[in-house]
Design a protein around this motif. Structure first.
Motif, short mmCIF file in Angstrom:
data_model
loop_
_atom_site.label_atom_id
_atom_site.label_comp_id
_atom_site.label_asym_id
_atom_site.label_seq_id
_atom_site.Cartn_x
_atom_site.Cartn_y
_atom_site.Cartn_z
N SER A 28 -29.07 5.10 1.67
CA SER A 28 -30.51 4.91 1.85
C SER A 28 -31.30 5.62 0.77
O SER A 28 -32.42 5.25 0.46
CB SER A 28 -30.93 5.43 3.22
OG SER A 28 -30.77 6.84 3.28
N SER A 33 -26.95 10.41 2.91
CA SER A 33 -26.19 9.37 2.22
C SER A 33 -25.89 9.73 0.77
O SER A 33 -24.83 9.37 0.24
CB SER A 33 -26.92 8.02 2.30
OG SER A 33 -28.18 8.08 1.67
N HIS A 55 -27.40 -0.72 -0.71
CA HIS A 55 -28.72 -0.24 -0.25
C HIS A 55 -29.55 -1.44 0.17
O HIS A 55 -29.62 -2.45 -0.55
CB HIS A 55 -29.45 0.51 -1.38
CG HIS A 55 -30.88 0.85 -1.03
ND1 HIS A 55 -31.23 2.01 -0.39
CD2 HIS A 55 -32.04 0.16 -1.23
CE1 HIS A 55 -32.55 2.03 -0.22
NE2 HIS A 55 -33.07 0.92 -0.72
N ASN A 57 -33.42 -2.71 1.34
CA ASN A 57 -34.86 -2.51 1.52
C ASN A 57 -35.28 -3.34 2.72
O ASN A 57 -35.20 -4.57 2.70
CB ASN A 57 -35.60 -2.95 0.25
CG ASN A 57 -37.10 -2.75 0.36
OD1 ASN A 57 -37.64 -2.56 1.45
ND2 ASN A 57 -37.79 -2.80 -0.77
N HIS A 58 -35.74 -2.67 3.78
CA HIS A 58 -36.08 -3.36 5.03
C HIS A 58 -37.49 -3.94 5.02
O HIS A 58 -37.91 -4.58 5.98
CB HIS A 58 -35.95 -2.40 6.22
CG HIS A 58 -34.59 -1.82 6.40
ND1 HIS A 58 -34.11 -0.78 5.63
CD2 HIS A 58 -33.60 -2.13 7.27
CE1 HIS A 58 -32.88 -0.48 6.02
NE2 HIS A 58 -32.55 -1.28 7.01
N ALA A 65 -40.51 2.12 -0.12
CA ALA A 65 -39.18 1.51 0.01
C ALA A 65 -38.71 0.97 -1.34
O ALA A 65 -37.52 1.05 -1.67
CB ALA A 65 -39.20 0.41 1.05
N ASP A 68 -37.34 3.81 -3.21
CA ASP A 68 -36.00 4.17 -2.71
C ASP A 68 -34.93 3.29 -3.36
O ASP A 68 -33.88 3.77 -3.79
CB ASP A 68 -35.93 4.00 -1.19
CG ASP A 68 -36.76 5.02 -0.44
OD1 ASP A 68 -37.19 6.01 -1.05
OD2 ASP A 68 -36.97 4.82 0.78
N ARG A 109 -29.27 -4.38 8.82
CA ARG A 109 -28.56 -3.46 7.92
C ARG A 109 -27.05 -3.58 8.09
O ARG A 109 -26.31 -3.64 7.09
CB ARG A 109 -29.02 -2.03 8.18
CG ARG A 109 -28.40 -0.99 7.26
CD ARG A 109 -29.08 0.35 7.38
NE ARG A 109 -29.02 0.91 8.72
CZ ARG A 109 -30.07 0.99 9.54
NH1 ARG A 109 -31.25 0.53 9.18
NH2 ARG A 109 -29.94 1.54 10.74
N ASP A 188 -37.81 9.88 3.65
CA ASP A 188 -38.43 8.76 4.37
C ASP A 188 -39.54 9.31 5.24
O ASP A 188 -39.29 9.97 6.26
CB ASP A 188 -37.36 8.06 5.21
CG ASP A 188 -37.92 6.84 5.96
OD1 ASP A 188 -39.14 6.67 5.98
OD2 ASP A 188 -37.10 6.08 6.52
#
Length: 473
Positions: A28, A33, A55, A57-58, A65, A68, A109, A188
């Motif tokens: 993440s 992680s 990885h 991205n939601h 995000a 990230d 995920r 996050d």
């Protein structure tokens, strides 16, 4: 003892990896992680494993995000690791499924990680859950009301596929490891919001319990989880025996049980037997709550000849005199991505499509004339296959070299040429070796693994209950 050594011992204790395997690491970008990836990177030569970074991205946190994803991509590039960094519209999935943001994110995920494992031929997926996460999980289950299954928490190894090497390590140890090794990581901000119950546990309840009641709370709750896991495994073994004795038949999205045998099972195991029937046709234990099990038990124990109740996920439970039948309506339940290691020899259930794949090893001279093989079975040259074999649902872009064809074609074209209706294509299991499809179940095996005069050992694959599932019959 150094943290890297502690993790190495846990990996060996639970047989999390085998030499020569590819391991997908879910990253993440957070401390857990990133430290997991670094530890596995430092151990990869000793363990003789290859690492792949994944990885997702939601799309819940916008620019944060995106940053990230960029961070993980650059990290993998610096360490010269293959990486799959993708974006999925989880908010849309959440609205379609009618579930919470956290449940939607977890489902998407895990599907993504399984897909990456399939594409790369990985045998395991490594996750960064640690001891503090375990405490939160067990407390969350306790507050919501749970049985022993919830109190055991997360498993170090789940389904012989997902592994959690950091599960006994504290969050503060992980952060210290990152500082010691100069590892940057992302934070996050959504983890700081108290609107989520899990966050309130982490930010409010756990500190209160540690300061006012037990300074060793994390260790105590993790120890509780380990004790319950051991006892739960024993109860599951006993319930499994009882389930096999009560089961009359299964296949095609249906499980049939003998009512008298079911009632003879002790109540503590009877609930588990109901869950096992549910798991066989749904593929997981999600959505089946205590109140649903009680409804099932009520109609089983009640009088009268015919009783029927509706359960979540399009499942129906019918009691008809001495028959108890669970059936899933697949029209109401989309087929999620699934992937299972095939037991050789043995039976591998595929609950998502209501069938199972059997595997049998035979000497070449014991194999009948191959021209007479049925569509529900395939004979393959065992020694030419790369292990492990997995069975999974199709993916976009799949290619296949059917028996008798010199070269690969898109699986979609194969289905079109063979007039397989669009609405049942996701129901057809694929047996895969690495990135290669070796058998489209019920249709045709792959050409590269055909049995020849030089074949010594033959792998026979077959569909259990062929004909009971109209999707491939």
């Amino acid at each position: 003892m150094p943290l890297i050594q502690l993790v190495a011992e846990k990996i060996k204790e639970h047989a999390m990896v085998t030499a020569g395997e590819t391991i997908v690491v879910g990253v993440s970008g957070g401390a857990d992680s990133v430290s997991l990836l670094h530890i596995l990177y430092m151990l990869k030569d000793e363990l003789k494993i290859k690492l792949v970074v994944a990885h997702l991205n939601h799309r819940f946190r916008g620019a944060e995000a995106d940053a990230d994803a960029k961070f993980v991509s650059e990290l993998a590039e610096r360490w010269h690791l293959e990486a799959y960094v993708e974006s999925r519209d989880v908010p849309a999935y959440k609205n379609t499924r009618g579930v919470s943001a956290q449940v939607a994110a977890r489902e998407v995920r895990y599907n993504f990680l399984s897909e990456v494992a399939t594409k790369t031929g990985a045998a395991r997926v490594a996750l960064g859950h640690h001891a503090d996460d375990q405490t939160e999980t067990i407390l969350l289950h306790f507050i919501r009301g749970t049985g022993t299954r919830g109190l055991r928490g997360m498993l170090p190894v789940r389904d012989n596929f997902f592994i959690r090497p950091l599960l006994t390590i504290r969050r503060k140890e992980i952060e210290s490891y990152c500082k010691q090794h100069g590892l940057a990581y992302r934070h996050d901000a959504s983890n700081d919001k108290s609107k989520y119950l899990r966050n309130r546990l982490r930010l409010e309840l756990v500190p209160l319990l540690e300061s006012q009641y037990n300074p060793n709370l994390i260790q105590a709750i993790n120890r509780l989880g380990e004790i319950i896991r051991e006892e739960d495994e024993y109860l599951d073994q006993q319930a499994g025996k009882a389930y096999r004795q009560a089961k009359l038949a299964s296949g095609g999205g249906t499980v049939r049980l003998d009512r008298d045998r079911l009632l003879a099972i002790p109540l503590a195991l009877r609930n588990r037997v109901i869950r096992m029937a549910w798991f066989e046709i749904c593929g997981d234990s999600d959505d089946l709550e205590y109140k649903h099990i009680n409804k099932v038990l009520e109609i089983i124990k009640g009088g009268g000849g015919y009783r029927q109740i509706a359960l979540p996920r399009g499942v129906t439970c019918v009691k008809n005199y001495n028959l108890v039948e669970f059936t899933i309506n697949h029209a109401k339940e989309a087929i999620p991505f699934y992937q299972y290691l095939i037991n050789i020899p043995g039976i591998t259930p595929i609950p998502e499509v209501g069938m199972s794949v059997g595997a049998q090893l035979l000497a070449r001279e014991d194999v009948p004339e191959l021209s007479g093989a049925e569509p529900w079975e395939a004979f393959l040259d065992y020694d030419s296959l790369s292990m492990p074999l997995v069975v999974r649902r199709r993916l976009n872009g799949d290619r296949f070299m059917p028996l008798g064809l010199d070269g690969t074609i898109k699986l979609k074209k194969f289905f079109i040429d063979n007039k397989i209706p669009v609405n049942i294509r996701n129901y057809i299991p694929l047996v895969v070796s690495g990135a290669d499809i070796v058998w489209v179940a019920g249709q045709r095996p792959g050409d590269k693994w055909k049995v020849t005069d030089e074949t010594i050992t033959v792998l026979r694959l077959y569909i259990n209950d062929y004909g009971k599932n109209s999707c491939i019959s």
